[in-house]
Design a protein around this motif. Structure first.
Motif, mmCIF file in Angstrom:
data_model
loop_
_atom_site.group_PDB
_atom_site.id
_atom_site.type_symbol
_atom_site.label_atom_id
_atom_site.label_comp_id
_atom_site.label_asym_id
_atom_site.label_seq_id
_atom_site.Cartn_x
_atom_site.Cartn_y
_atom_site.Cartn_z
ATOM 1 N N UNK A 53 -10.004 -2.823 12.672
ATOM 2 C CA UNK A 53 -8.867 -3.101 11.788
ATOM 3 C C UNK A 53 -7.719 -3.747 12.557
ATOM 4 N N UNK A 54 -7.171 -4.825 12.009
ATOM 5 C CA UNK A 54 -6.059 -5.525 12.647
ATOM 6 C C UNK A 54 -4.932 -5.720 11.641
ATOM 7 N N UNK A 55 -3.724 -5.756 12.160
ATOM 8 C CA UNK A 55 -2.550 -6.043 11.335
ATOM 9 C C UNK A 55 -2.304 -7.546 11.298
ATOM 10 N N UNK A 56 -2.380 -8.167 12.476
ATOM 11 C CA UNK A 56 -2.175 -9.613 12.593
ATOM 12 C C UNK A 56 -3.533 -10.309 12.545
ATOM 13 N N UNK A 57 -3.831 -10.915 11.405
ATOM 14 C CA UNK A 57 -5.155 -11.491 11.189
ATOM 15 C C UNK A 57 -5.290 -12.912 11.715
ATOM 16 N N UNK A 58 -4.168 -13.613 11.851
ATOM 17 C CA UNK A 58 -4.265 -14.983 12.324
ATOM 18 C C UNK A 58 -3.004 -15.768 12.054
ATOM 19 N N UNK A 59 -3.161 -17.088 11.967
ATOM 20 C CA UNK A 59 -2.009 -17.982 11.850
ATOM 21 C C UNK A 59 -2.407 -19.215 11.050
ATOM 22 N N UNK A 60 -1.475 -19.708 10.241
ATOM 23 C CA UNK A 60 -1.667 -20.946 9.479
ATOM 24 C C UNK A 60 -0.612 -21.954 9.913
ATOM 25 N N UNK A 61 -1.021 -23.199 10.103
ATOM 26 C CA UNK A 61 -0.084 -24.297 10.351
ATOM 27 C C UNK A 61 -0.241 -25.296 9.216
ATOM 28 N N UNK A 62 0.809 -25.452 8.428
ATOM 29 C CA UNK A 62 0.743 -26.321 7.255
ATOM 30 C C UNK A 62 2.148 -26.811 6.921
ATOM 31 N N UNK A 63 2.249 -28.057 6.493
ATOM 32 C CA UNK A 63 3.541 -28.650 6.120
ATOM 33 C C UNK A 63 4.565 -28.539 7.245
ATOM 34 N N UNK A 64 4.095 -28.639 8.489
ATOM 35 C CA UNK A 64 4.999 -28.642 9.627
ATOM 36 C C UNK A 64 5.479 -27.284 10.084
ATOM 37 N N UNK A 65 5.005 -26.206 9.459
ATOM 38 C CA UNK A 65 5.458 -24.860 9.820
ATOM 39 C C UNK A 65 4.277 -23.950 10.109
ATOM 40 N N UNK A 66 4.552 -22.885 10.877
ATOM 41 C CA UNK A 66 3.542 -21.881 11.186
ATOM 42 C C UNK A 66 3.816 -20.619 10.359
ATOM 43 N N UNK A 67 2.745 -20.062 9.786
ATOM 44 C CA UNK A 67 2.869 -18.868 8.961
ATOM 45 C C UNK A 67 1.884 -17.810 9.463
ATOM 46 N N UNK A 68 2.374 -16.670 9.925
ATOM 47 C CA UNK A 68 1.449 -15.618 10.372
ATOM 48 C C UNK A 68 0.704 -15.009 9.192
ATOM 49 N N UNK A 69 -0.558 -14.675 9.415
ATOM 50 C CA UNK A 69 -1.360 -13.969 8.410
ATOM 51 C C UNK A 69 -1.359 -12.501 8.810
ATOM 52 N N UNK A 70 -0.622 -11.694 8.088
ATOM 53 C CA UNK A 70 -0.504 -10.279 8.420
ATOM 54 C C UNK A 70 -0.794 -9.427 7.197
ATOM 55 N N UNK A 71 -1.134 -8.179 7.438
ATOM 56 C CA UNK A 71 -1.369 -7.237 6.350
ATOM 57 C C UNK A 71 -0.020 -6.837 5.769
ATOM 58 N N UNK A 72 0.179 -7.114 4.499
ATOM 59 C CA UNK A 72 1.444 -6.794 3.858
ATOM 60 C C UNK A 72 1.439 -5.396 3.257
ATOM 61 N N UNK A 73 2.548 -4.683 3.404
ATOM 62 C CA UNK A 73 2.691 -3.339 2.831
ATOM 63 C C UNK A 73 4.100 -3.196 2.264
ATOM 64 N N UNK A 74 4.289 -2.299 1.307
ATOM 65 C CA UNK A 74 5.640 -2.060 0.784
ATOM 66 C C UNK A 74 6.573 -1.546 1.880
ATOM 67 N N UNK A 75 7.856 -1.788 1.715
ATOM 68 C CA UNK A 75 8.849 -1.335 2.690
ATOM 69 C C UNK A 75 8.753 0.176 2.886
ATOM 70 N N UNK A 76 8.827 0.586 4.141
ATOM 71 C CA UNK A 76 8.819 2.007 4.457
ATOM 72 C C UNK A 76 7.441 2.584 4.694
ATOM 73 N N UNK A 77 6.389 1.841 4.351
ATOM 74 C CA UNK A 77 5.032 2.339 4.558
ATOM 75 C C UNK A 77 4.463 1.796 5.863
ATOM 76 N N UNK A 78 3.573 2.572 6.460
ATOM 77 C CA UNK A 78 2.953 2.170 7.716
ATOM 78 C C UNK A 78 1.804 1.206 7.438
ATOM 79 N N UNK A 79 1.790 0.038 8.071
ATOM 80 C CA UNK A 79 0.690 -0.911 7.857
ATOM 81 C C UNK A 79 -0.649 -0.319 8.295
ATOM 82 N N UNK A 80 -1.672 -0.617 7.539
ATOM 83 C CA UNK A 80 -3.031 -0.204 7.878
ATOM 84 C C UNK A 80 -3.836 -1.467 8.168
ATOM 85 N N UNK A 81 -4.457 -1.513 9.318
ATOM 86 C CA UNK A 81 -5.190 -2.708 9.717
ATOM 87 C C UNK A 81 -6.360 -3.016 8.801
#
Length: 369
Positions: free
Chosen positions: A164-192
């Motif tokens: 299980x990973x939190x940081x899954x990867x990276x996207x480069x599109x339209x001149x910008x980099x966007x991290x691919x991460x597991x999203x969770x509601x505020x205050x909750x601990x991310x689960x990979x």
């Protein structure tokens, strides 16, 4: 040869025989060329007999795989409408009366044979799969008319960590980099997120069954588990379409083990409703031969596009198959083209970086001539 076809059906078979690439051996005597053509026609006939006996899978609904959402949305894709197989409409009971068209099964078998002969990759968990594509999506308001955007380059780096990973990867599109991460509601601990259908690492892909029937059952289990987790209503599930979509997602932004690729194509040949398009064009303008399926519930056709000579996967496209609020029949929804695939050691690293380093190193060496 015991020819069991005639009229339009035989014409379609002859067209497929013409479209498929010639055998690798180039210096065959004239009589051997006729032998190979005769053999191919027999295979088409035999596959046609088997196709009609396959069980019908239920139809309605569409799966939206999390992998597609994480990597920028489910790819809806299109083709030119020439040379398509015709398929029956779904039965009133909601189950499919379609069988895979004979020439689609033959084509996918040829594609599988080519894929199985490709080079195996050595991929470790600390590396990244890099894929560069050209993509065009649809623009417009939800529920309203859509228009295809101009194609743009997109690069992704996907982590190959098995656990299980939190940081899954990276996207480069339209001149910008966007991290691919597991999203969770505020205050909750991310689960990979572990490797799997929605995060297909090379190792996970290599672990899949290579028997087509067993692989279909495995995919069905994975898809059902994902749908259950999302509380997808029963009326929004369609085993045949969901499986076709899932395989299509796996083909796009991955580096595929040869045996797994072959098994996926053979599995796709068993999905009801899969047809052939003799002239499909990807986002880069490359013409090829298409493997297609209509999503009759949503009203669009998805096509995987292959080079008509090498049978290498090129990309995919989709378009509307009937008038709707999104547009008139034939309106393109999105398109893609795979430009480069590789395994790299770090985020933002590109295969061209190694080529440049090698060229500089070579340029710095004294001449031996």
């Amino acid at each position: 040869m015991n020819d069991r076809t005639s009229g339009p059906e035989r014409a379609e078979h002859e067209e497929l025989a013409r479209l498929l690439p010639a055998p690798a051996e180039r210096d065959l005597p004239p009589g051997r060329h006729l032998h190979h053509k005769d053999t191919l026609m027999r295979l088409i006939d035999q596959d046609g007999d088997r196709a009609t006996a396959r069980p019908r899978l239920p139809r309605p609904a569409v799966l939206l795989p999390a992998a597609g959402l994480a990597l920028g949305g489910v790819l809806l894709t299109t083709i030119a409408v020439t040379g398509q197989d015709s398929t029956p409409a779904p039965s009133p009971a909601g189950t499919s009366s379609q069988a895979t068209a004979p020439r689609a099964a033959v084509l996918l078998d040829r594609i599988a044979s080519v894929a199985e002969k490709s080079d195996e990759q050595a991929v470790t968990g600390d590396q990244f799969v890099y894929v560069k594509t050209l993509q065009a999506g649809n623009e417009g308001e939800y529920g309203g008319p859509v228009k295809l955007s101009e194609p743009g380059e997109r690069e992704v780096w996907m982590s190959q960590e098995p656990g299980p990973v939190i940081d899954e990867g990276l996207i480069h599109q339209d001149g910008s980099y966007f991290p691919i991460t597991v999203g969770v509601p505020d205050g909750e601990t991310p689960v990979g997120y572990p490797a799997g259908l929605n995060r297909p690492t090379y190792a996970w892909l290599a672990s899949l069954p290579t028997d087509a029937d067993v692989l279909l059952r495995r995919l069905d289990t994975e898809i059902t588990r994902d749908q259950d987790a999302r509380d997808t209503p029963a009326e929004d599930r369609d085993r045949a379409q969901d499986t076709f979509d899932a395989i299509g997602q796996l083909l796009m932004e991955t580096v595929m083990p040869p045996k797994t690729a072959a098994a996926l194509y053979k599995a796709a040949a068993k999905i009801p409703g899969v047809t052939v398009d003799s002239d499909a064009v990807d986002a880069a303008g490359r013409h090829g031969i298409g493997v297609a399926r209509d999503n009759t519930r949503s009203g669009w056709r998805t096509v995987w596009i292959f080079d008509s000579t090498t049978l290498e996967y090129l990309g995919d496209r989709s378009y509307l198959i009937r008038d709707s609020t999104m547009g008139r029949k034939g309106t393109p929804l999105s398109e893609s083209a795979v430009l480069e695939r590789a395994v790299v050691d770090a985020l933002r690293e590109r295969p061209s970086d190694h080529k440049s380093s090698a060229q500089k190193s070579s340029a710095g060496k004294p001449s031996t001539t």
